[in-house]
Scaffold this active site. Structure first.
Site, short mmCIF file in Angstrom:
data_model
loop_
_atom_site.label_atom_id
_atom_site.label_comp_id
_atom_site.label_asym_id
_atom_site.label_seq_id
_atom_site.Cartn_x
_atom_site.Cartn_y
_atom_site.Cartn_z
N GLU A 22 0.83 -1.20 0.00
CA GLU A 22 0.00 0.00 0.00
C GLU A 22 0.87 1.26 0.00
O GLU A 22 0.37 2.37 0.14
CB GLU A 22 -0.94 0.02 1.20
N CYS A 69 -3.27 -3.64 4.42
CA CYS A 69 -2.28 -4.63 4.84
C CYS A 69 -2.52 -6.02 4.26
O CYS A 69 -1.81 -6.97 4.63
CB CYS A 69 -2.24 -4.71 6.36
N HIS A 126 -1.58 -10.95 11.52
CA HIS A 126 -1.24 -9.59 11.15
C HIS A 126 -1.08 -8.81 12.45
O HIS A 126 -1.95 -8.87 13.32
CB HIS A 126 -2.32 -8.96 10.28
#
Length: 454
Positions: free
Chosen positions: A92, A126, A258
């Protein structure tokens, strides 16, 4: 060639053959940052579970950290660029609205003469790296596969404007080499995804690296996605492996999440066990926390601190056994956006001996704001010694250079002020770069970027 193509069956044991993990050579200490920011002691180190945070100056960008991790993987594992038929980048960290990072990486393929490489960049906060991995698996298991490896890069530089989110930054890149007959195999038929439309974290200011983020709301969105994905995963896993038994956390030997911050990961693990309890509320093992079952998946369950603390305390021993081995990089590097969950997997494989991980199953949870999330699993089917030999995360982290919070703030200011410049020669100190690191040499008058390797 790494395998043969058959139209009758999937290639066997599609999974991970190699991982490479790159992080910047500079870091700031979170305890010192607490003092610099004038916040209470422990706000970052205990409240967020963060110890150190990686720092980039104007010499590193998304292209450079991706070039570094790919070249290092190829060299460490003696891979030929000719044997890579698919390359996708999840990120990103956008520095060009048209040209992909993947096309920059193709410069590494030029000497080999291999230009027949599918894949492109994938973006959603993400989650892009995980999407790239799934695309790679799908390519290998399709009629398009030509027998070569797939390579996925998950890479980002996470930085925030001054304020409460700044200590949750970081930077890193992970390269994931995928093919059949792998030592770490993706479980088939159990990937469980949850996607919806949310405004928890986004980047509408295209001239800035900094996101617009609602931290508390984003944490809640993350936990909601944990519920949705894990609940579906347990159903799929049970149906495929043990139809007469409920799948629970006991069926997963390790987990990698994550990790925007490590405290959120601990809350998420507690939530998995909370979901297990809701499926089997009369089981005596849940007696110490049975009172919390009254919330079920109600809205109140996402905001009740008693439930959250109770589940974290109840699961503490299992968390330390199953999750902590994956968090060493995250607590010392910080958030790496798309690279985060794959850096956690790298940490686990870098530190866990064969006798503790071979024939074990790893649960994985990937989340990207906006939002996109998936719970999936891997099975370690043979020795992971080469992962330990090549990753060496702890020793490499120990060799980094610490900068003061004052210098950290100056470097972020430098990146902020130079982000849109052309005809620019970066000024960051290259003497601290680890050998083999690519760095930005110049941005010319047409915004074209050139790189050198330390």
């Amino acid at each position: 060639m790494v395998g043969s193509v058959s139209s009758a069956t999937y290639p066997p044991d599609v999974g991970i053959h190699a991982l490479e993990f790159y992080f910047p050579s500079k870091f700031v200490d979170q305890m010192e940052l607490e003092q610099f920011d004038g916040v209470s002691a422990g706000k970052y180190t205990i409240g967020l579970g963060q110890t150190q945070m990686a720092v980039c100056d104007d010499r590193e960008d998304i292209n450079s950290i991706s070039l570094t991790v790919v070249q290092n993987l190829v060299e460490k594992h003696n891979i030929s660029f000719k044997d890579i038929g698919f390359l996708e980048v999840g990120t990103e960290s956008i520095i060009d609205k048209s040209k992909s990072v993947k096309t920059v990486l193709m410069s590494l393929f030029e000497e080999s003469g291999n230009y027949d490489v599918e894949g492109i960049d994938t973006k959603n906060a993400c989650y892009g790296g995980t999407a790239g991995v799934f695309n790679a698996i799908n390519w290998i298991e399709s009629s398009s596969w030509d027998g070569r490896y797939a390579l996925v890069v998950a890479a980002d530089i996470a930085s925030y404007a001054e304020g409460p989110a700044r200590p949750t930054g970081g930077a890193g890149s992970v390269a994931i080499l995928i093919g059949p007959n792998a030592p770490i195999v993706f479980d088939q038929g159990v990937r469980s995804t949850h996607m919806n439309h949310l405004w928890d974290f986004y980047k509408p200011e295209l001239a800035s690296e900094y996101p617009t983020v609602d931290g508390h709301f984003s944490n809640t969105c993350y936990i909601r996605s944990v519920d949705a994905c894990y609940s579906l995963f347990t159903k799929k896993f049970s149906k495929r492996n043990s139809p007469d038994q409920l799948t629970k956390i006991q069926d997963l030997d390790f987990l990698a999440f994550h990790a925007p911050n490590c405290k959120l990961v601990q809350k998420a693990f507690g939530r998995l066990v909370y979901n297990d309890m809701l499926q089997d509320p009369e089981n005596d093992i849940y007696a110490p926390v049975k009172e919390h079952a009254k919330f079920a998946h109600s809205e109140e369950s996402y905001y009740d601190k008693g439930l959250e603390r109770g589940m974290m305390q109840f699961t503490k021993a299992e968390y330390e056994k199953k999750v902590i081995p994956s968090l060493y990089a995250s607590t010392n590097v910080g958030n790496m956006y798309t690279a985060s969950v794959w850096a956690c997997l790298s940490s686990l494989l870098s530190s866990t001996p064969d006798e503790e991980i071979v024939n074990k199953r790893i649960g994985m949870f990937s989340y990207g704001s906006g939002s996109a999330a998936t719970f999936f699993s891997l099975k370690v089917v043979s020795s992971t010694q080469k992962f330990r030999e090549t990753l060496q995360i702890k020793s490499r982290l120990d060799q980094r250079v610490k900068v003061s919070p004052e210098v950290f703030a100056e470097l972020l200011k430098l990146r902020e002020e130079t982000a849109l410049l052309k005809d620019y020669n970066p000024v960051g100190d290259i003497s601290t770069l680890v050998k083999g690191t690519y760095f930005l040499k110049r941005i010319d008058e047409k915004f074209r970027r050139t790189y050198l390797r330390a």
